[in-house]
Design a protein around this motif. Structure first.
Motif, PDB file in Angstrom:
ATOM      1  N   TYR A 271     -55.003 -22.858  40.226  1.00 56.83           N
ATOM      2  CA  TYR A 271     -54.560 -21.672  39.481  1.00 56.83           C
ATOM      3  C   TYR A 271     -53.458 -20.937  40.236  1.00 56.83           C
ATOM      4  O   TYR A 271     -52.452 -20.536  39.643  1.00 56.83           O
ATOM      5  CB  TYR A 271     -55.757 -20.756  39.241  1.00 56.83           C
ATOM      6  N   THR A 272     -53.633 -20.757  41.540  1.00 54.64           N
ATOM      7  CA  THR A 272     -52.583 -20.090  42.316  1.00 54.64           C
ATOM      8  C   THR A 272     -51.314 -20.944  42.350  1.00 54.64           C
ATOM      9  O   THR A 272     -50.202 -20.402  42.320  1.00 54.64           O
ATOM     10  CB  THR A 272     -53.077 -19.825  43.743  1.00 54.64           C
ATOM     11  N   LEU A 273     -51.478 -22.249  42.399  1.00 54.11           N
ATOM     12  CA  LEU A 273     -50.306 -23.129  42.373  1.00 54.11           C
ATOM     13  C   LEU A 273     -49.585 -23.037  41.032  1.00 54.11           C
ATOM     14  O   LEU A 273     -48.355 -23.058  40.968  1.00 54.11           O
ATOM     15  CB  LEU A 273     -50.749 -24.562  42.643  1.00 54.11           C
ATOM     16  N   LEU A 274     -50.352 -22.913  39.954  1.00 51.24           N
ATOM     17  CA  LEU A 274     -49.753 -22.774  38.633  1.00 51.24           C
ATOM     18  C   LEU A 274     -49.018 -21.453  38.501  1.00 51.24           C
ATOM     19  O   LEU A 274     -47.949 -21.380  37.862  1.00 51.24           O
ATOM     20  CB  LEU A 274     -50.833 -22.887  37.561  1.00 51.24           C
ATOM     21  N   GLU A 275     -49.576 -20.392  39.072  1.00 54.54           N
ATOM     22  CA  GLU A 275     -48.886 -19.099  39.037  1.00 54.54           C
ATOM     23  C   GLU A 275     -47.547 -19.178  39.765  1.00 54.54           C
ATOM     24  O   GLU A 275     -46.547 -18.615  39.300  1.00 54.54           O
ATOM     25  CB  GLU A 275     -49.767 -18.020  39.668  1.00 54.54           C
ATOM     26  N   GLN A 276     -47.520 -19.871  40.885  1.00 58.20           N
ATOM     27  CA  GLN A 276     -46.254 -20.031  41.598  1.00 58.20           C
ATOM     28  C   GLN A 276     -45.284 -20.913  40.816  1.00 58.20           C
ATOM     29  O   GLN A 276     -44.061 -20.782  40.955  1.00 58.20           O
ATOM     30  CB  GLN A 276     -46.500 -20.634  42.973  1.00 58.20           C
ATOM     31  N   GLY A 277     -45.829 -21.791  39.971  1.00 57.59           N
ATOM     32  CA  GLY A 277     -44.974 -22.658  39.169  1.00 57.59           C
ATOM     33  C   GLY A 277     -44.166 -21.910  38.135  1.00 57.59           C
ATOM     34  O   GLY A 277     -43.160 -22.434  37.632  1.00 57.59           O
ATOM     35  N   ALA A 278     -44.586 -20.673  37.795  1.00 54.45           N
ATOM     36  CA  ALA A 278     -43.795 -19.886  36.856  1.00 54.45           C
ATOM     37  C   ALA A 278     -42.418 -19.562  37.427  1.00 54.45           C
ATOM     38  O   ALA A 278     -41.444 -19.433  36.678  1.00 54.45           O
ATOM     39  CB  ALA A 278     -44.543 -18.599  36.519  1.00 54.45           C
ATOM     40  N   ASN A 279     -42.340 -19.429  38.745  1.00 54.41           N
ATOM     41  CA  ASN A 279     -41.053 -19.183  39.400  1.00 54.41           C
ATOM     42  C   ASN A 279     -40.428 -20.449  39.957  1.00 54.41           C
ATOM     43  O   ASN A 279     -39.223 -20.490  40.212  1.00 54.41           O
ATOM     44  CB  ASN A 279     -41.222 -18.166  40.528  1.00 54.41           C
ATOM     45  N   THR A 280     -41.254 -21.482  40.170  1.00 55.67           N
ATOM     46  CA  THR A 280     -40.768 -22.750  40.721  1.00 55.67           C
ATOM     47  C   THR A 280     -41.249 -23.878  39.817  1.00 55.67           C
ATOM     48  O   THR A 280     -42.337 -24.428  40.024  1.00 55.67           O
ATOM     49  CB  THR A 280     -41.277 -22.963  42.151  1.00 55.67           C
TER      50      THR A 280
END
Length: 302
Positions: A253-262
């Protein structure tokens, strides 16, 4: 003359009531409805899994530019990038999930076995009231208990620790319920009384007589608890703040949140989700084999 009689007999047999040929086409179509419904349900459940498996093979450029169910060529690179991300934090998340789910399911199965056996075999005041409270716990959504559990563990200064995720998982109302139902059906009262007449202690009766009979049910409880803890997101999300203690669900989930910018991280999330499913599939296959062997051995013994 005989051939004519045989022909008439065949025609009469074909038209006999109860045969497939005599059934109206409408009835045959109605009989297909359950099969079609099951096939549609299986398709609905398997399509997302198929998408994850195929998407995990695609590189970042292939993910959004190729046909949805066309395999890609980037799985090896995705796997390498995921393993190298933050010095392999993904595998730490996987290890945390294995710890939470494995140890939590094992402890929960032990507690459920003790509790279910006691509720099924022993007669004591308040037994039914206690069981009704457990049934209420089965019907209560976990989201209602998450905040009170956080407050209790915060008072004990146990939040943001492995115990904060493990302790709430040990007592499973549904596991106790299944254990009681299975113990009442699998452990005859006559066998327990015979053990007492032979001078065996209650502990020896439980461990040597009742528990082997309850093994298939306990395997079911372990499997349900393992899957529930492995897929649990809300409790770790509330309890943990250090990402090195995150389970795989919260880590992705935290990785997916960072995927919004990357956007390049999307392929890592999809690959990580695919790899996170494999332990559950392997566990189910192993337990299913054990399940079948145990049931067959029980049938041979009987």
């Amino acid at each position: 003359m005989s051939s004519l009689a045989v022909g008439k007999a065949d025609t009469a047999a074909d038209a006999a009531p109860g045969t497939d040929r005599s059934r109206p086409p409408l009835r045959r179509r109605i009989a297909l409805i359950p099969t079609v419904t099951l096939l549609l349900g299986a398709l609905y459940c398997l399509l997302p899994v198929a998408w994850v498996v195929i998407a995990a093979t695609k590189s970042g450029s292939e993910l959004f530019s190729t046909f949805t169910f066309l395999p890609g060529t980037g799985f090896a690179d995705n796997f390498a990038d995921l393993s190298a991300y933050r010095d392999g934090v993904y595998w730490q998340w996987m290890g945390n999930s294995a710890l939470y789910a494995g140890l939590g399911a094992l402890l929960s199965t032990v507690v459920s076995a003790f509790s279910g056996y006691a509720l099924a075999i022993y007669r004591f005041r308040g037994r039914e009231a206690m069981f009704n409270v457990l049934l209420a716990g089965v019907l209560m959504p976990p989201v209602i208990l998450a905040v009170p559990q956080y407050l209790l563990l915060a008072e004990a200064d146990l939040t943001d620790s492995y115990l904060s995720v493990l302790l709430p998982q040990i007592l499973s109302p549904y596991g106790v319920y299944l254990s009681r139902i299975y113990a009442a059906a699998a452990v005859p009262a006559d066998v327990v009384e015979a053990g007492r007449m032979d001078g065996a202690s209650e502990w020896r009766i439980f461990t040597r007589v009742a528990l082997p009979m309850m093994v298939p049910g306990m395997v079911t409880v372990f499997l349900f608890q393992f899957v529930a803890i492995w897929n649990n997101f809300l409790l770790p999300y509330i309890m943990l703040s250090d990402d090195e203690r995150f389970p795989i669900t919260l880590g992705l989930y935290t990785l997916l949140e960072q995927g919004a910018n990357t956007p390049a991280l999307y392929t890592l999330v999809i690959t990580g989700a695919f790899l996170a499913v494999l332990p559950l599939v392997a566990l189910f296959l192993v337990i299913q084999r054990f399940w079948s062997l145990d049931l067959l051995s029980g049938a041979v013994k009987s």
